[in-house]
Design an enzyme around this catalytic site. Structure first.
Site: not given
Ligand code: DG2
Length: 248
Positions: A9, A60, A87, A182
């Site tokens: 996203h 997102r 995610e 994600h």
């Molecule tokens: C980010 C990735 O997930 O974080 O969960 O903070 O892709 O949904 O923005 P996304 C999060 P990092 O593992 O790169 O810190």
């Protein structure tokens, strides 16, 4: 030969604020919206056509997919949304500032939490607002398999059944597929597709809003892999993702 497009996203509000997000549902920023539209432009200019799209149940990713498809004039496409593409669950780190967490626990520890293969962050309690069992969008899922924190290994274990049961057969049946997801649910898929070692995956950072095009052979081994867009800008975006875990 199959083609598969993956896209993380666009920038989310918590990416902008540098907070661990995981399963917390945040919207795109204006930059994130522009990235999603630009991804749609790149795909349109590249002549991409899809037959079905897969995404998570988080705003997102859903919004990025919608914006990109609309830009391509393919807004009518069938879309399947599934929690298994969410995610990675960031557990008790959810909502914390990544740089402040690095200042408190050390950059090495934050890198382990963010990028190691099998070390999960601390888990949330069952009564935490961040336990997905309280959210009606997961009410059809057995709470025993809903995560309280996930390592990349655990993320792979929950993404892959959906890949094997749904996405791969759909590609095999001749459908042209795009997956909007994600940073870490896509790292899970890329590690699997590329047969990447647990060590190599430590340095894998996926930029926001950039289409990643795979060509796969009949056995689903990657033949080529390419981000669409300016390679230097993409490299800078990947480096910026890696640096989010540095103390200020
Ligand atoms: C980010 C990735 O997930 O974080 O969960 O903070 O892709 O949904 O923005 P996304 C999060 P990092 O593992 O790169 O810190």
């Amino acid at each position: 030969m199959y083609k598969l497009v993956l896209i993380r996203h666009g920038e989310s509000q918590w990416n902008l604020e540098n907070r661990f997000t995981g399963w917390h549902d945040v919207d795109l920023t204006e930059t994130g919206v522009a990235q999603a539209v630009n991804a749609g432009k790149l795909l349109k200019d590249g002549g991409f056509e899809f037959d079905i799209a897969y995404t998570s149940v988080l705003l997102r990713a859903i919004k990025t997919l919608n914006l990109a498809l609309e830009e391509m004039g393919q807004h009518y496409l069938a879309v399947e949304r599934h929690w298994r593409l969410n995610e990675r669950h960031y557990g008790a780190l959810t909502g914390l500032d990544k740089a402040e967490t690095a200042a408190r626990h050390g950059e090495d520890q934050v890198k382990i939490w963010r990028r190691s293969f099998d070390v999960p962050p601390p888990a949330v309690e069952l009564d935490s607002e961040h336990f997905p069992g309280h959210d009606r969008r997961y009410s059809h899922v057995d709470p025993a398999i809903l995560p309280r924190a996930e390592s990349l290994k655990l993320t792979i274990e929950r993404v892959l059944p959906y890949w094997h049961d749904v996405i791969r057969p759909s590609i095999q049946s001749g459908k042209r597929v795009i997956i909007a997801a994600h940073g870490n649910s896509l790292r899970a898929l890329v590690k699997y597709l590329d047969n990447m070692s647990d060590e190599a995956v430590l340095e894998l950072n996926i930029p926001t809003g950039v289409p990643l095009v795979y060509e796969l052979d009949a056995e689903f081994n990657p033949v080529s892999k390419q981000y669409l867009g300016d390679p230097e800008a993409i490299k800078a975006m990947m480096d910026a993702v890696a640096k989010q875990g540095k103390a200020k």
